[in-house]
Design a protein around this motif. Structure first.
Motif, PDB file in Angstrom:
ATOM      1  N   VAL A 205       0.836  -1.208   0.000  1.00 57.11           N
ATOM      2  CA  VAL A 205       0.000   0.000   0.000  1.00 57.11           C
ATOM      3  C   VAL A 205       0.867   1.252   0.000  1.00 57.11           C
ATOM      4  O   VAL A 205       0.617   2.213  -0.750  1.00 57.11           O
ATOM      5  CB  VAL A 205      -0.957  -0.007   1.211  1.00 57.11           C
ATOM      6  N   LEU A 206       1.908   1.256   0.838  1.00 57.23           N
ATOM      7  CA  LEU A 206       2.793   2.422   0.891  1.00 57.23           C
ATOM      8  C   LEU A 206       3.488   2.642  -0.450  1.00 57.23           C
ATOM      9  O   LEU A 206       3.596   3.779  -0.931  1.00 57.23           O
ATOM     10  CB  LEU A 206       3.829   2.245   2.001  1.00 57.23           C
ATOM     11  N   ALA A 207       3.955   1.555  -1.069  1.00 57.99           N
ATOM     12  CA  ALA A 207       4.617   1.686  -2.370  1.00 57.99           C
ATOM     13  C   ALA A 207       3.649   2.222  -3.423  1.00 57.99           C
ATOM     14  O   ALA A 207       4.021   3.056  -4.263  1.00 57.99           O
ATOM     15  CB  ALA A 207       5.180   0.330  -2.800  1.00 57.99           C
ATOM     16  N   TRP A 208       2.398   1.765  -3.377  1.00 52.76           N
ATOM     17  CA  TRP A 208       1.399   2.228  -4.346  1.00 52.76           C
ATOM     18  C   TRP A 208       1.080   3.713  -4.138  1.00 52.76           C
ATOM     19  O   TRP A 208       1.038   4.492  -5.092  1.00 52.76           O
ATOM     20  CB  TRP A 208       0.129   1.391  -4.216  1.00 52.76           C
ATOM     21  N   VAL A 209       0.886   4.093  -2.885  1.00 56.57           N
ATOM     22  CA  VAL A 209       0.565   5.492  -2.584  1.00 56.57           C
ATOM     23  C   VAL A 209       1.725   6.406  -2.965  1.00 56.57           C
ATOM     24  O   VAL A 209       1.524   7.518  -3.468  1.00 56.57           O
ATOM     25  CB  VAL A 209       0.222   5.646  -1.085  1.00 56.57           C
ATOM     26  N   ARG A 210       2.945   5.934  -2.761  1.00 53.57           N
ATOM     27  CA  ARG A 210       4.120   6.755  -3.051  1.00 53.57           C
ATOM     28  C   ARG A 210       4.449   6.791  -4.540  1.00 53.57           C
ATOM     29  O   ARG A 210       4.673   7.863  -5.111  1.00 53.57           O
ATOM     30  CB  ARG A 210       5.324   6.218  -2.275  1.00 53.57           C
ATOM     31  N   ASP A 211       4.478   5.628  -5.191  1.00 59.04           N
ATOM     32  CA  ASP A 211       4.953   5.561  -6.569  1.00 59.04           C
ATOM     33  C   ASP A 211       3.854   5.771  -7.608  1.00 59.04           C
ATOM     34  O   ASP A 211       4.096   6.381  -8.654  1.00 59.04           O
ATOM     35  CB  ASP A 211       5.630   4.203  -6.815  1.00 59.04           C
ATOM     36  N   ALA A 212       2.656   5.255  -7.340  1.00 55.60           N
ATOM     37  CA  ALA A 212       1.583   5.368  -8.327  1.00 55.60           C
ATOM     38  C   ALA A 212       0.800   6.671  -8.185  1.00 55.60           C
ATOM     39  O   ALA A 212       0.480   7.330  -9.175  1.00 55.60           O
ATOM     40  CB  ALA A 212       0.634   4.169  -8.208  1.00 55.60           C
ATOM     41  N   TRP A 213       0.493   7.052  -6.953  1.00 57.60           N
ATOM     42  CA  TRP A 213      -0.312   8.252  -6.729  1.00 57.60           C
ATOM     43  C   TRP A 213       0.521   9.473  -6.351  1.00 57.60           C
ATOM     44  O   TRP A 213       0.009  10.591  -6.339  1.00 57.60           O
ATOM     45  CB  TRP A 213      -1.347   7.989  -5.634  1.00 57.60           C
ATOM     46  N   ALA A 214       1.785   9.259  -6.014  1.00 54.48           N
ATOM     47  CA  ALA A 214       2.700  10.360  -5.651  1.00 54.48           C
ATOM     48  C   ALA A 214       2.161  11.197  -4.493  1.00 54.48           C
ATOM     49  O   ALA A 214       2.364  12.413  -4.436  1.00 54.48           O
ATOM     50  CB  ALA A 214       2.975  11.245  -6.862  1.00 54.48           C
ATOM     51  N   LEU A 215       1.479  10.547  -3.552  1.00 53.06           N
ATOM     52  CA  LEU A 215       0.941  11.253  -2.390  1.00 53.06           C
ATOM     53  C   LEU A 215       1.958  11.341  -1.254  1.00 53.06           C
ATOM     54  O   LEU A 215       1.804  12.149  -0.339  1.00 53.06           O
ATOM     55  CB  LEU A 215      -0.331  10.551  -1.887  1.00 53.06           C
ATOM     56  N   VAL A 216       2.975  10.495  -1.316  1.00 50.26           N
ATOM     57  CA  VAL A 216       4.020  10.477  -0.294  1.00 50.26           C
ATOM     58  C   VAL A 216       5.360  10.660  -0.994  1.00 50.26           C
ATOM     59  O   VAL A 216       5.635   9.990  -1.995  1.00 50.26           O
ATOM     60  CB  VAL A 216       4.012   9.144   0.491  1.00 50.26           C
ATOM     61  N   PRO A 217       6.211  11.565  -0.516  1.00 48.19           N
ATOM     62  CA  PRO A 217       7.519  11.750  -1.167  1.00 48.19           C
ATOM     63  C   PRO A 217       8.420  10.544  -0.958  1.00 48.19           C
ATOM     64  O   PRO A 217       8.260   9.784   0.002  1.00 48.19           O
ATOM     65  CB  PRO A 217       8.082  12.996  -0.464  1.00 48.19           C
ATOM     66  N   GLY A 218       9.385  10.387  -1.860  1.00 50.02           N
ATOM     67  CA  GLY A 218      10.310   9.263  -1.739  1.00 50.02           C
ATOM     68  C   GLY A 218      11.241   9.377  -0.558  1.00 50.02           C
ATOM     69  O   GLY A 218      11.701   8.376  -0.018  1.00 50.02           O
ATOM     70  N   SER A 219      11.523  10.597  -0.142  1.00 53.01           N
ATOM     71  CA  SER A 219      12.390  10.815   1.014  1.00 53.01           C
ATOM     72  C   SER A 219      12.018  12.130   1.675  1.00 53.01           C
ATOM     73  O   SER A 219      11.410  13.009   1.054  1.00 53.01           O
ATOM     74  CB  SER A 219      13.866  10.831   0.598  1.00 53.01           C
ATOM     75  N   VAL A 220      12.395  12.258   2.938  1.00 50.27           N
ATOM     76  CA  VAL A 220      12.108  13.457   3.715  1.00 50.27           C
ATOM     77  C   VAL A 220      13.427  14.070   4.155  1.00 50.27           C
ATOM     78  O   VAL A 220      14.260  13.389   4.771  1.00 50.27           O
ATOM     79  CB  VAL A 220      11.239  13.136   4.947  1.00 50.27           C
ATOM     80  N   ALA A 221      13.618  15.353   3.841  1.00 49.99           N
ATOM     81  CA  ALA A 221      14.867  16.038   4.200  1.00 49.99           C
ATOM     82  C   ALA A 221      14.826  16.448   5.667  1.00 49.99           C
ATOM     83  O   ALA A 221      14.765  17.633   6.013  1.00 49.99           O
ATOM     84  CB  ALA A 221      15.074  17.249   3.299  1.00 49.99           C
ATOM     85  N   ALA A 222      14.878  15.456   6.538  1.00 48.80           N
ATOM     86  CA  ALA A 222      14.730  15.705   7.972  1.00 48.80           C
ATOM     87  C   ALA A 222      15.932  16.429   8.566  1.00 48.80           C
ATOM     88  O   ALA A 222      15.831  17.014   9.649  1.00 48.80           O
ATOM     89  CB  ALA A 222      14.511  14.383   8.702  1.00 48.80           C
ATOM     90  N   PHE A 223      17.068  16.391   7.878  1.00 45.67           N
ATOM     91  CA  PHE A 223      18.290  16.993   8.419  1.00 45.67           C
ATOM     92  C   PHE A 223      18.705  18.239   7.647  1.00 45.67           C
ATOM     93  O   PHE A 223      19.849  18.687   7.745  1.00 45.67           O
ATOM     94  CB  PHE A 223      19.421  15.961   8.406  1.00 45.67           C
ATOM     95  N   GLY A 224      17.780  18.783   6.851  1.00 47.01           N
ATOM     96  CA  GLY A 224      18.068  20.002   6.112  1.00 47.01           C
ATOM     97  C   GLY A 224      18.378  19.735   4.657  1.00 47.01           C
ATOM     98  O   GLY A 224      18.714  18.616   4.257  1.00 47.01           O
TER      99      GLY A 224
END
Length: 448
Positions: A205-224
């Protein structure tokens, strides 16, 4: 009074294994285990293909296979398809088959084939052609077969005597034992299968939401943003999280420290001194293009040292050649009576090497004399890959492949396809040798 011989036997891990662990009378390699293992392995090929192109790693499938197999046979037993439950050693054999099949799309093969397709597609002026399916199937099959035989002379050293962890193999043994044995584990196998399904669903589900729907970014710049340029981010993929769960604490922290040292310290220093040229938003390619070589050199140097120190394992393989070719038969005793004969390795090299050389010449236009170098080089690299896998659970096909490419770049300049596929000999043999040793570790712990 205990004799000196008895004391030595107690200290000998092989003697202890024969006396306390080995189960010669339990069903092991059965037809049903092989068939189900092949079917599961076919499914695992698809998942391994995705994991490799996402991470560059080839992940073991034994843990997944053993739980699914247990659940399938329990379900079949309940509906009356089978009356005999799957035994512990049958499950071990099944996962060995599944893992061997699943690794056919592992890094050693797919890295080379993917690179080959990319080179052919991006260089039309070279008028190169992608080899047809049948020869490539034969190629991958022969490489896999030789990788299996390479594991024979080093198994006793790495598993029996040194007791290397092979974390996935150890975890699989613990899992198989837990779901099959003990009254306190009643129903645990099916419960683990259910959790396996839930985890797979969450990942899908996470892969589908991220890759197919682009609702979740591939990475988060948590450190700037600056750290993000050096690839220091938090990925939203669960693949590496699952991989970390299978590693030891020491291995995980070693990888983390190595990554931080490379991208937080060495990378910026190289850029500041003008040793690397950064292009684009990510600095990954620029950094890894430089750090690949010292990293690979460390692996090869340490591996060659271990290889040299373990020369007796290879020498022992050639001692049985006389019996293999009709000489006087020797009565094997002790551990030698249950292990694969050592002479299988040199005989396999003699039989499979001409096929590999022929395919290298015909498919990739590598001169025969240059192809001849690939086999002994691959055997050495296979030993290195197996040892690294035993210690870290990661098979370093990406690191060892460029070493072979560098050698072939010197001896066959301009042959791009030959350069790529020569690395496949090294990577493929190392991959399948390490995979078999991982499953042999499981069998060693279970008494197979």
């Amino acid at each position: 009074m205990t004799t000196e011989l008895e004391k030595a036997a107690k200290q000998d891990p092989e003697a202890v294994w024969l006396r306390e662990v080995y189960k010669p009378n339990e069903p092991n390699l059965t037809v049903r285990a092989v068939i189900v293992g092949m079917l599961l392995g076919g499914l695992m090929c698809i998942s391994n293909l995705y994991v490799f192109f996402k991470t560059g790693w080839s992940m073991g499938v034994t843990l997944t296979a053993c739980i699914i197999a247990y659940a399938l046979f329990e379900a079949a037993k309940r509906v009356g398809i089978t009356k005999k439950p799957l035994s512990v050693l049958e499950n071990n054999a099944l996962t060995t088959v599944a893992s061997g099949a699943g690794y056919m799309t592992g890094g050693g093969n797919m890295a080379a084939y993917g690179a080959l397709v990319m080179v052919i597609a991006s260089s039309p002026q070279l008028m190169l052609q992608t080899p047809s399916a049948a020869p490539m199937i034969a190629w991958f099959g022969v490489i896999a077969a030789l990788g299996v035989f390479v594991a024979i002379p080093i198994k006793r050293q790495l598993i029996n005597k040194e007791g290397l962890a092979f974390p996935t193999g150890t975890a699989t043994a613990v899992t198989i034992r837990a779901i099959h044995e003990g009254s306190d584990t009643k129903g645990r196998g099916l419960s683990q299968a259910a959790w396996l399904g839930i985890a797979a669903l969450v990942g899908a589900v996470l892969a589908w939401v991220r890759d197919a729907w682009a609702l979740v970014p591939g990475s988060v710049a948590a450190f700037g943003t600056t750290a993000a340029k050096w690839t220091i981010t938090i990925k939203t993929e669960l693949i590496l999280l699952g991989a970390g769960a299978l590693m030891s604490f020491r291995t995980g922290w070693s990888l983390l420290l190595g990554g931080l040292a490379t991208y937080a310290i060495i990378g910026p220093m190289l850029a500041e001194r003008g040793l690397i040229v950064v292009k684009g938003a990510s600095y990954y390619k620029a950094v890894v293009g430089w750090t690949l070589w010292p990293g690979a050199a460390i692996l090869v140097g340490a591996g060659l040292t271990s290889f040299a120190l373990d020369w007796k394992s290879l020498a022992r393989s050639f001692q049985g050649l006389g019996s293999a070719f009709g000489g006087k038969k020797r009565e094997e005793a002790g551990i030698a009576a249950v292990e694969s004969p050592d002479w299988w390795f040199p005989v396999a090299v003699l039989c499979l090497s001409p096929v590999i050389i022929f395919l290298m010449v015909m498919l990739f236009e590598i001169p025969a004399w240059a192809a001849l170098i690939a086999v002994p080089l691959a055997v050495i690299m296979g030993f290195i890959a197996s040892r690294v896998t035993g210690e870290t659970d990661v098979t370093p096909t990406k690191a060892l492949g460029p070493v072979t490419q560098m050698i072939y770049g010197v001896i066959t300049p301009g042959n791009m396809t030959g350069n790529i596929m020569s690395a496949n000999v090294t990577g493929g043999i190392g991959l399948h040798s390490a995979d078999l040793l991982t499953t042999l570790k499981t069998g060693w712990l279970l008494g197979a």
